[in-house]
Design a protein around this motif. Sequence first.
Motif, mmCIF file in Angstrom:
data_model
loop_
_atom_site.group_PDB
_atom_site.id
_atom_site.type_symbol
_atom_site.label_atom_id
_atom_site.label_comp_id
_atom_site.label_asym_id
_atom_site.label_seq_id
_atom_site.Cartn_x
_atom_site.Cartn_y
_atom_site.Cartn_z
ATOM 1 N N SER A 13 0.827 -1.211 0.000
ATOM 2 C CA SER A 13 0.000 0.000 0.000
ATOM 3 C C SER A 13 0.859 1.257 0.000
ATOM 4 C CB SER A 13 -0.919 0.014 1.222
ATOM 5 O OG SER A 13 -1.815 -1.061 1.170
ATOM 6 N N ALA A 14 1.918 1.227 0.780
ATOM 7 C CA ALA A 14 2.806 2.391 0.858
ATOM 8 C C ALA A 14 3.463 2.672 -0.483
ATOM 9 C CB ALA A 14 3.861 2.160 1.931
ATOM 10 N N ILE A 15 3.916 1.643 -1.150
ATOM 11 C CA ILE A 15 4.546 1.815 -2.458
ATOM 12 C C ILE A 15 3.556 2.406 -3.457
ATOM 13 C CG2 ILE A 15 5.500 0.565 -4.435
ATOM 14 C CD1 ILE A 15 6.890 -1.269 -2.370
ATOM 15 N N GLN A 16 2.323 1.950 -3.404
ATOM 16 C CA GLN A 16 1.301 2.488 -4.303
ATOM 17 C C GLN A 16 1.048 3.966 -4.032
ATOM 18 O OE1 GLN A 16 -1.840 -0.330 -3.504
ATOM 19 N NE2 GLN A 16 -1.169 -1.698 -5.139
ATOM 20 N N LEU A 17 1.318 4.395 -2.810
ATOM 21 C CA LEU A 17 1.132 5.805 -2.456
ATOM 22 C C LEU A 17 2.375 6.653 -2.727
ATOM 23 C CD1 LEU A 17 -0.846 5.331 0.865
ATOM 24 C CD2 LEU A 17 -1.744 6.122 -1.327
ATOM 25 N N GLY A 18 3.446 6.025 -3.227
ATOM 26 C CA GLY A 18 4.629 6.780 -3.605
ATOM 27 C C GLY A 18 5.726 6.840 -2.556
ATOM 28 N N VAL A 19 5.737 5.916 -1.614
ATOM 29 C CA VAL A 19 6.780 5.874 -0.593
ATOM 30 C C VAL A 19 8.123 5.605 -1.264
ATOM 31 C CG1 VAL A 19 7.620 4.544 1.382
ATOM 32 C CG2 VAL A 19 5.229 5.195 1.236
ATOM 33 N N LYS A 20 9.176 6.261 -0.800
ATOM 34 C CA LYS A 20 10.495 6.131 -1.415
ATOM 35 C C LYS A 20 11.291 4.949 -0.895
ATOM 36 C CE LYS A 20 10.528 9.901 -3.913
ATOM 37 N NZ LYS A 20 10.782 9.921 -5.323
ATOM 38 N N ASP A 21 11.093 4.543 0.349
ATOM 39 C CA ASP A 21 11.881 3.464 0.933
ATOM 40 C C ASP A 21 11.125 2.872 2.113
ATOM 41 O OD1 ASP A 21 14.000 1.719 1.531
ATOM 42 O OD2 ASP A 21 15.480 3.262 1.038
ATOM 43 N N TYR A 22 11.658 1.783 2.655
ATOM 44 C CA TYR A 22 10.988 1.089 3.748
ATOM 45 C C TYR A 22 12.027 0.686 4.778
ATOM 46 C CZ TYR A 22 8.143 -2.454 6.118
ATOM 47 O OH TYR A 22 7.449 -3.184 7.043
ATOM 48 N N LEU A 23 11.770 1.012 6.018
ATOM 49 C CA LEU A 23 12.625 0.599 7.124
ATOM 50 C C LEU A 23 11.776 -0.185 8.112
ATOM 51 C CD1 LEU A 23 14.507 3.951 7.831
ATOM 52 C CD2 LEU A 23 15.371 1.974 6.575
ATOM 53 N N LEU A 24 12.290 -1.309 8.547
ATOM 54 C CA LEU A 24 11.585 -2.134 9.520
ATOM 55 C C LEU A 24 12.153 -1.855 10.904
ATOM 56 C CD1 LEU A 24 9.444 -4.362 9.741
ATOM 57 C CD2 LEU A 24 11.295 -6.047 9.513
ATOM 58 N N LYS A 25 11.262 -1.590 11.869
ATOM 59 C CA LYS A 25 11.712 -1.317 13.232
ATOM 60 C C LYS A 25 12.171 -2.609 13.887
ATOM 61 C CE LYS A 25 7.985 0.752 14.852
ATOM 62 N NZ LYS A 25 7.043 1.513 15.660
ATOM 63 N N PRO A 26 13.119 -2.579 14.778
ATOM 64 C CA PRO A 26 13.876 -1.385 15.183
ATOM 65 C C PRO A 26 14.887 -1.027 14.101
ATOM 66 C CG PRO A 26 14.725 -3.305 16.326
ATOM 67 C CD PRO A 26 13.547 -3.765 15.507
ATOM 68 N N VAL A 27 15.010 0.235 13.847
ATOM 69 C CA VAL A 27 15.892 0.713 12.791
ATOM 70 C C VAL A 27 17.206 1.193 13.411
ATOM 71 C CG1 VAL A 27 14.948 3.051 12.813
ATOM 72 C CG2 VAL A 27 16.021 2.188 10.756
ATOM 73 N N ALA A 28 18.282 0.884 12.732
ATOM 74 C CA ALA A 28 19.600 1.350 13.178
ATOM 75 C C ALA A 28 19.734 2.827 12.833
ATOM 76 C CB ALA A 28 20.697 0.543 12.497
ATOM 77 N N ARG A 29 20.333 3.582 13.742
ATOM 78 C CA ARG A 29 20.504 5.021 13.538
ATOM 79 C C ARG A 29 21.253 5.312 12.232
ATOM 80 N NH1 ARG A 29 20.727 9.718 17.164
ATOM 81 N NH2 ARG A 29 19.904 8.255 18.679
#
Length: 101
Positions: A13-29
Amino acid sequence: MLSGYSDFDYLKSAIQLGVKDYLLKPVARAELNELLGKLAEEIRQEQQKLQASRQALLQKNEQLRLLQENFFAANGQGRVVQLGGDQGTAAAAPADPADGG
């Protein structure tokens, strides 16, 4: 997109809305900082493209204005305006009396 879900329907769904990238939590700084830097650069490049497009449009509008001024000035003096060259410049030539002008 930042998400704690491993359900990839959200990703789709996010990609269809134009999201540029995806990070899965927990995310490294470091990963977050790298992504933010990449996105900032993309925004900067897009702004440069928009500025260049605006500048080109302003130049074309100015050329059009000058062409219109030359056209009306030449026709007001009973002359025919002939467009020539790749620059879009106008050159006035004497009117042909046989054309009624």
